[in-house]
Write a protein that holds these residues in place. Structure first.
Motif, mmCIF file in Angstrom:
data_model
loop_
_atom_site.group_PDB
_atom_site.id
_atom_site.type_symbol
_atom_site.label_atom_id
_atom_site.label_comp_id
_atom_site.label_asym_id
_atom_site.label_seq_id
_atom_site.Cartn_x
_atom_site.Cartn_y
_atom_site.Cartn_z
ATOM 1 N N GLY A 105 0.832 -1.198 0.000
ATOM 2 C CA GLY A 105 0.000 0.000 0.000
ATOM 3 C C GLY A 105 0.866 1.246 0.000
ATOM 4 N N TYR A 106 1.973 1.168 0.688
ATOM 5 C CA TYR A 106 2.884 2.323 0.726
ATOM 6 C C TYR A 106 3.358 2.628 -0.698
ATOM 7 N N HIS A 129 -2.168 9.159 6.575
ATOM 8 C CA HIS A 129 -1.142 8.133 6.763
ATOM 9 C C HIS A 129 0.175 8.608 6.155
ATOM 10 N N GLU A 169 -7.593 9.111 3.162
ATOM 11 C CA GLU A 169 -7.878 7.766 3.653
ATOM 12 C C GLU A 169 -9.382 7.676 3.874
ATOM 13 N N ASP A 198 -7.643 6.200 -0.409
ATOM 14 C CA ASP A 198 -6.849 5.097 0.155
ATOM 15 C C ASP A 198 -7.790 4.307 1.065
ATOM 16 N N HIS A 201 -8.072 0.418 5.063
ATOM 17 C CA HIS A 201 -8.821 -0.128 6.202
ATOM 18 C C HIS A 201 -10.316 -0.252 5.918
ATOM 19 N N LYS A 238 -4.158 -6.577 4.975
ATOM 20 C CA LYS A 238 -5.070 -6.397 6.107
ATOM 21 C C LYS A 238 -6.230 -7.408 5.963
HETATM 22 C C1 LIG Z 1 -4.093 4.099 5.435
HETATM 23 C C2 LIG Z 1 -2.934 3.254 5.024
HETATM 24 N N1 LIG Z 1 -2.456 3.390 3.788
HETATM 25 C C3 LIG Z 1 -1.415 2.644 3.367
HETATM 26 C C4 LIG Z 1 -0.814 1.718 4.175
HETATM 27 C C5 LIG Z 1 0.339 0.922 3.681
HETATM 28 O O1 LIG Z 1 -0.075 -0.363 3.320
HETATM 29 P P1 LIG Z 1 0.977 -1.549 3.274
HETATM 30 O O2 LIG Z 1 1.117 -2.059 4.659
HETATM 31 O O3 LIG Z 1 0.376 -2.531 2.328
HETATM 32 O O4 LIG Z 1 2.256 -0.950 2.764
HETATM 33 C C6 LIG Z 1 -1.283 1.532 5.478
HETATM 34 C C7 LIG Z 1 -0.643 0.537 6.357
HETATM 35 O O5 LIG Z 1 -0.868 0.372 7.499
HETATM 36 C C8 LIG Z 1 -2.368 2.324 5.918
HETATM 37 O O6 LIG Z 1 -2.841 2.215 7.171
#
Ligand SMILES: Cc1ncc(COP(=O)(O)O)c(C=O)c1O
Length: 389
Positions: A105-106, A129, A169, A198, A201, A238
């Motif tokens: 996700g990052y 985030h 988010e 995003d 969650h 997740k």
């Molecule tokens: C809102 C949000 N975006 C992105 C990410 C990043 O996702 P990933 O863990 O797949 O890198 C997270 C991770 O906790 C998150 O909480």
């Protein structure tokens, strides 16, 4: 080196030192910490899918056939038939034109803002985030941050028809608060801006009525079609229980990420066995709603019981529940007392949250029992009462 030592010392004395515990996860709600089994409220494995036997069997089968590593980036030889099918399947579950699977996700958030080479104005919540904050520091991106959930303040940063991106988010990872996606969509239309969501969650667990063979998501909670927003991202680490993430959008946007998303272009692709496990997990989640219903029953029960006790948790439909303490030392001390009683929750401190917003975070999953929730709330109530005496 000595300066690192001093910095670490200072962080420790302020209560802001980050540490890691060696934890062996038995299941999403039970972990082994120093040879003691404790009840965990730490995991984002919201539906317990990471331990699902059908998915594990699928992963083993795929690893036996295709090996473990993907060997190269997606633009070289890391993009297999499984990667291709996963993208097609997600596009079908969510009824969107195009999808791209990425390693995390990052990375998805970094890639999204890599696609612009002209000056863009990214408008984001102050509690965004870190991946949204960092992604906005690249290229010629300008950042404007609005007060948490304050759409009037957000609107002040929008300039009609200019290059603005509202990037939010759906559910805030550090508070469990929810963004009103309908309001954001209205602003997007009024100001002709981009809207990126995003849904790390929300994907797979958001409270909504998903149609048959589709997956719950935060846009559906607000009756907004994902195809009406410019970019939607969800994660697999997740609710899906595996690893990786995806971006959905129209074909041009996805093609552009393939051209310009440097973290995507220059990283080794996810292993095919993880992709096959993810496909299996999504297939299960699209048709079997037992875990989803159990999670929401736990969320409702938690909200009801904490309200009864007058405990100031957030009462959203999200499994992320937070309890404000307001200083890092007390937050750590309550966290440690809970561990002594066999319960683990997360202590969230500055700089992850603003100063004086240090808090305990409780994450619920479908594997928790009502008894787990009762014990947590009773124990926390007792510890807090002791402290305030
Ligand atoms: C809102 C949000 N975006 C992105 C990410 C990043 O996702 P990933 O863990 O797949 O890198 C997270 C991770 O906790 C998150 O909480």
């Amino acid at each position: 080196m000595t300066s690192f030592k001093n910095q670490i010392k200072k962080l420790n004395s302020l209560g802001y030192l980050r540490t890691r515990s060696v934890i062996n996860v038995e299941k999403s709600t039970r972990v082994n910490l120093g040879n003691k089994i404790v009840t965990s409220f730490l995991s984002n494995d919201y539906l317990g899918m990471s331990k699902n036997r059908i998915i594990i069997t699928e992963l083993k089968k795929s690893a036996n056939t295709h090996g473990i590593g993907s060997g190269s980036s997606p633009l070289i030889s890391g993009y297999s038939e499984s990667h291709h099918y996963l993208e097609k399947e997600i596009a079908e579950y969510l009824n969107v034109e195009s999808c791209l699977v990425v390693n995390s996700g990052y990375m998805a958030n970094l890639c999204l803002l890599n696609i612009f080479d002209q000056e863009m104005n990214v408008v984001q919540d102050r509690q965004s985030h870190n991946s949204i904050i960092e992604s906005s520091k690249i290229n010629k991106i300008k950042i404007n941050r609005y007060k948490h959930l304050d759409n009037t303040h957000l609107e002040k940063h929008l300039r009609n028809g200019k290059q603005d991106i509202i990037f939010s988010e759906s559910v805030f990872s550090m508070s469990g608060d929810a963004t009103n996606i309908k309001e954001h969509y209205k602003l997007k239309k009024n100001y002709k801006s981009f809207l990126f969501v995003d849904d790390a969650h929300g994907f797979g667990i958001a409270k909504c009525k998903a149609k048959n063979n589709s997956i719950e998501n935060s846009c559906s909670s607000f009756n907004i079609k994902i195809s009406n927003i410019d970019a939607y991202m969800g994660t697999f680490g997740k609710a899906v229980g595996t690893l990786g993430a995806f971006i959905c959008g129209n074909k041009d946007l996805i093609d552009m990420v393939v051209q310009k998303g440097r973290p995507y272009i220059y990283s080794t692709a996810l292993p095919r066995c993880i992709i096959d496990a993810t496909r299996k997990s999504l297939k299960i989640l699209a048709i079997n709603k037992t875990r989803y219903n159990k999670l929401h029953s736990n969320i409702s029960y938690f909200n009801k019981q904490s309200l009864k006790k007058d405990m100031a948790f957030n009462f959203t439909e999200s499994p992320i529940k937070t309890y404000l303490i307001g200083d890092p030392h007390s937050t750590l001390s309550i966290r440690d007392k809970l561990i002594k009683e066999g319960i683990m929750v997360q202590a969230i401190r500055y700089p992850t949250v603003p100063r004086k917003h240090d808090k305990l975070r409780v994450t619920l999953t479908s594997d928790h029992t009502k008894k787990d929730i009762d014990i947590l709330l009773d124990t926390l109530e007792n510890i807090h009462c002791e402290k305030s005496k």
